[in-house]
Design a protein around this motif. Structure first.
Motif, PDB file in Angstrom:
ATOM      1  N   SER A  14     -52.236-109.302   8.194  1.00 13.45           N
ATOM      2  CA  SER A  14     -52.099-110.755   8.014  1.00 13.45           C
ATOM      3  C   SER A  14     -50.721-111.190   8.520  1.00 13.45           C
ATOM      4  O   SER A  14     -49.798-110.375   8.620  1.00 13.45           O
ATOM      5  CB  SER A  14     -52.251-111.060   6.515  1.00 13.45           C
ATOM      6  OG  SER A  14     -51.841-112.363   6.223  1.00 13.45           O
ATOM      7  N   GLY A  15     -50.604-112.470   8.850  1.00 16.19           N
ATOM      8  CA  GLY A  15     -49.306-113.092   9.101  1.00 16.19           C
ATOM      9  C   GLY A  15     -48.468-112.425  10.181  1.00 16.19           C
ATOM     10  O   GLY A  15     -48.963-112.065  11.258  1.00 16.19           O
ATOM     11  N   ILE A  16     -47.202-112.248   9.898  1.00 20.95           N
ATOM     12  CA  ILE A  16     -46.233-111.749  10.885  1.00 20.95           C
ATOM     13  C   ILE A  16     -46.586-110.318  11.319  1.00 20.95           C
ATOM     14  O   ILE A  16     -46.518-109.982  12.498  1.00 20.95           O
ATOM     15  CB  ILE A  16     -44.800-111.822  10.304  1.00 20.95           C
ATOM     16  CG1 ILE A  16     -44.422-113.294  10.015  1.00 20.95           C
ATOM     17  CG2 ILE A  16     -43.791-111.192  11.259  1.00 20.95           C
ATOM     18  CD1 ILE A  16     -43.157-113.485   9.177  1.00 20.95           C
ATOM     19  N   PRO A 186     -39.350-120.362   7.083  1.00 22.64           N
ATOM     20  CA  PRO A 186     -40.728-120.548   6.607  1.00 22.64           C
ATOM     21  C   PRO A 186     -41.742-120.381   7.737  1.00 22.64           C
ATOM     22  O   PRO A 186     -41.561-120.931   8.820  1.00 22.64           O
ATOM     23  CB  PRO A 186     -40.724-121.998   6.101  1.00 22.64           C
ATOM     24  CG  PRO A 186     -39.297-122.300   5.809  1.00 22.64           C
ATOM     25  CD  PRO A 186     -38.479-121.491   6.755  1.00 22.64           C
ATOM     26  N   THR A 187     -42.779-119.602   7.478  1.00 24.23           N
ATOM     27  CA  THR A 187     -43.771-119.252   8.500  1.00 24.23           C
ATOM     28  C   THR A 187     -45.163-119.407   7.894  1.00 24.23           C
ATOM     29  O   THR A 187     -45.381-118.984   6.745  1.00 24.23           O
ATOM     30  CB  THR A 187     -43.552-117.781   8.948  1.00 24.23           C
ATOM     31  OG1 THR A 187     -42.168-117.621   9.301  1.00 24.23           O
ATOM     32  CG2 THR A 187     -44.411-117.414  10.144  1.00 24.23           C
ATOM     33  N   SER A 207     -42.889-125.171   8.447  1.00 24.38           N
ATOM     34  CA  SER A 207     -43.129-123.765   8.842  1.00 24.38           C
ATOM     35  C   SER A 207     -43.391-123.573  10.337  1.00 24.38           C
ATOM     36  O   SER A 207     -43.945-124.450  10.983  1.00 24.38           O
ATOM     37  CB  SER A 207     -44.340-123.219   8.086  1.00 24.38           C
ATOM     38  OG  SER A 207     -44.036-123.106   6.732  1.00 24.38           O
ATOM     39  N   MET A 208     -43.001-122.421  10.827  1.00 20.91           N
ATOM     40  CA  MET A 208     -43.337-122.019  12.208  1.00 20.91           C
ATOM     41  C   MET A 208     -44.651-121.245  12.195  1.00 20.91           C
ATOM     42  O   MET A 208     -45.051-120.704  11.163  1.00 20.91           O
ATOM     43  CB  MET A 208     -42.256-121.079  12.768  1.00 20.91           C
ATOM     44  CG  MET A 208     -41.017-121.786  13.260  1.00 20.91           C
ATOM     45  SD  MET A 208     -39.778-120.575  13.774  1.00 20.91           S
ATOM     46  CE  MET A 208     -40.389-120.044  15.363  1.00 20.91           C
ATOM     47  N   LYS A 209     -45.279-121.146  13.371  1.00 21.39           N
ATOM     48  CA  LYS A 209     -46.492-120.327  13.459  1.00 21.39           C
ATOM     49  C   LYS A 209     -46.099-118.851  13.513  1.00 21.39           C
ATOM     50  O   LYS A 209     -45.098-118.493  14.152  1.00 21.39           O
ATOM     51  CB  LYS A 209     -47.268-120.697  14.715  1.00 21.39           C
ATOM     52  CG  LYS A 209     -47.952-122.033  14.591  1.00 21.39           C
ATOM     53  CD  LYS A 209     -48.832-122.234  15.796  1.00 21.39           C
ATOM     54  CE  LYS A 209     -49.688-123.454  15.621  1.00 21.39           C
ATOM     55  NZ  LYS A 209     -50.249-123.911  16.876  1.00 21.39           N
ATOM     56  N   ALA A 210     -46.928-118.019  12.896  1.00 21.56           N
ATOM     57  CA  ALA A 210     -46.610-116.588  12.822  1.00 21.56           C
ATOM     58  C   ALA A 210     -46.579-115.933  14.203  1.00 21.56           C
ATOM     59  O   ALA A 210     -45.758-115.043  14.462  1.00 21.56           O
ATOM     60  CB  ALA A 210     -47.621-115.883  11.936  1.00 21.56           C
ATOM     61  N   ASP A 211     -47.450-116.386  15.123  1.00 21.05           N
ATOM     62  CA  ASP A 211     -47.456-115.743  16.446  1.00 21.05           C
ATOM     63  C   ASP A 211     -46.163-116.047  17.201  1.00 21.05           C
ATOM     64  O   ASP A 211     -45.633-115.205  17.927  1.00 21.05           O
ATOM     65  CB  ASP A 211     -48.696-116.143  17.265  1.00 21.05           C
ATOM     66  CG  ASP A 211     -48.811-117.636  17.514  1.00 21.05           C
ATOM     67  OD1 ASP A 211     -48.106-118.414  16.838  1.00 21.05           O
ATOM     68  OD2 ASP A 211     -49.613-118.031  18.380  1.00 21.05           O
ATOM     69  N   LYS A 212     -45.593-117.247  16.959  1.00 19.31           N
ATOM     70  CA  LYS A 212     -44.336-117.599  17.634  1.00 19.31           C
ATOM     71  C   LYS A 212     -43.173-116.746  17.079  1.00 19.31           C
ATOM     72  O   LYS A 212     -42.346-116.224  17.833  1.00 19.31           O
ATOM     73  CB  LYS A 212     -44.062-119.092  17.438  1.00 19.31           C
ATOM     74  CG  LYS A 212     -42.990-119.590  18.330  1.00 19.31           C
ATOM     75  CD  LYS A 212     -43.001-121.080  18.532  1.00 19.31           C
ATOM     76  CE  LYS A 212     -41.874-121.430  19.498  1.00 19.31           C
ATOM     77  NZ  LYS A 212     -41.362-122.766  19.297  1.00 19.31           N
TER      78      LYS A 212
END
Ligand SMILES: NC(=O)c1ccc[n+]([C@@H]2O[C@H](COP(=O)([O-])OP(=O)(O)OC[C@H]3O[C@@H](n4cnc5c(N)ncnc54)[C@H](OP(=O)(O)O)[C@@H]3O)[C@@H](O)[C@H]2O)c1
Length: 260
Positions: A14-16, A186-187, A207-212
């Protein structure tokens, strides 16, 4: 990449962690993926193996139980896998006034965010030193720079991760082992749900996007950066907190955390 060389990523479903796994997979790295859910690991494996010609091993472990880090290490040794890159990403937060927080959950957080990460570094860094090659990426947070009212324990765990990684950087460098520490702001991930925040909307708005986040991190690891700040909040905090008292910075953080 050599056949038995692997990138090990904890919290890879999940996520990062998942976004980092996608980037390593795309570049042809074999992967060892860890999380607690066998089901999510299988889903992640089938997604990544479909698009990339790589080997993927999955291990369902709760890394907040320190003995599991040792069990995992033994399994990896038995299979003669070489962990060329270790990504200690699994971690969680808890949004609550300290005295009302579930103390068992806080202890579990300290065990996962700090103790497990430290033990994983201890296990794998030695092998990397002997091979005189390897990368370790520890995932801290922008929280590492601050005292964090309403998430005080989480912020303190991430301060450990940042300072521990900086310390190890200088110890390991002479043995050819490269250390990196990611401090995202925050992501958008499952993090805020897991933290049981009262206002997810406010968090998601900043929040930023996790892929970025993962893309910036991946590039900077390749450039051998030690401290990796992703996005405005992370960069501003790491720089700005040098010019204000820690007490004032924590007061500002209280205002923000009070809203999320
Ligand atoms: N999102 C943010 O705003 C943010 C900001 C700064 C730093 N971070 C840090 O980034 C890292 C990744 O978080 P994320 O935001 O990507 O969260 P996430 O979407 O909740 O992902 C967490 C991952 O860790 C795994 N995990 C959780 N507890 C585990 C345990 N005890 N043992 C093994 N695996 C476990 C989860 O899978 P299972 O639940 O199936 O185990 C999942 O794969 C964390 O260290 C977090 O503190 C996040």
């Amino acid at each position: 990449m050599q056949k038995n060389n692997y990138v090990l990523i904890s919290g890879a479903t999940s996520g990062i962690g998942l976004e980092l796994a996608r980037l390593y997979a795309k570049d042809g790295y074999n992967l060892i993926l860890i999380s607690r859910s066998q089901n999510d690991l299988e889903k992640t494996k089938s997604e990544l193996i479909k698009n990339n010609n790589i080997e993927i091993e999955i291990f369902a472990y709760d890394l907040s139980k320190i003995e599991n880090a040792y069990d995992l290490y033994e399994k990896i040794k038995e299979k003669n896998f070489i962990v060329q890159t270790l990504v200690n990403n699994a971690g969680f937060g808890d949004s609550c006034e300290f005295v009302y927080a579930d103390i068992n959950r806080l202890n579990q957080m300290v065990d996962l965010n700090i103790k497990s990460l430290m033990n994983m570094c201890h296990l794998f860094a030695k092998d990397m030193m002997e091979r005189r090659n390897g990368d370790i990426l520890n995932v801290a947070s922008v929280a590492a720079y601050l005292g964090g009212p309403y998430m005080a324990t989480y912020y303190a765990t991430k301060a450990f991760v940042l300072n521990f990684s900086i310390g190890l950087y200088h110890e390991l460098k002479k043995y050819g082992v490269r250390m990196h520490v990611l401090c995202p702001g925050p992501t958008k991930t499952k993090f805020i749900d897991v933290a049981e925040s009262q206002n997810k909307k406010a968090f998601n708005n900043i929040s930023m996007k996790a892929d970025k986040v993962a893309k910036i991190c991946y590039k900077k690891v390749k450039r051998n950066k030690l401290i990796i700040n992703t996005g405005f909040i992370s960069k501003f905090t790491s720089f700005g907190t040098r010019f204000m008292s820690r007490k004032f910075a924590a007061k500002m953080t209280q205002k923000i955390n009070g809203k999320i």
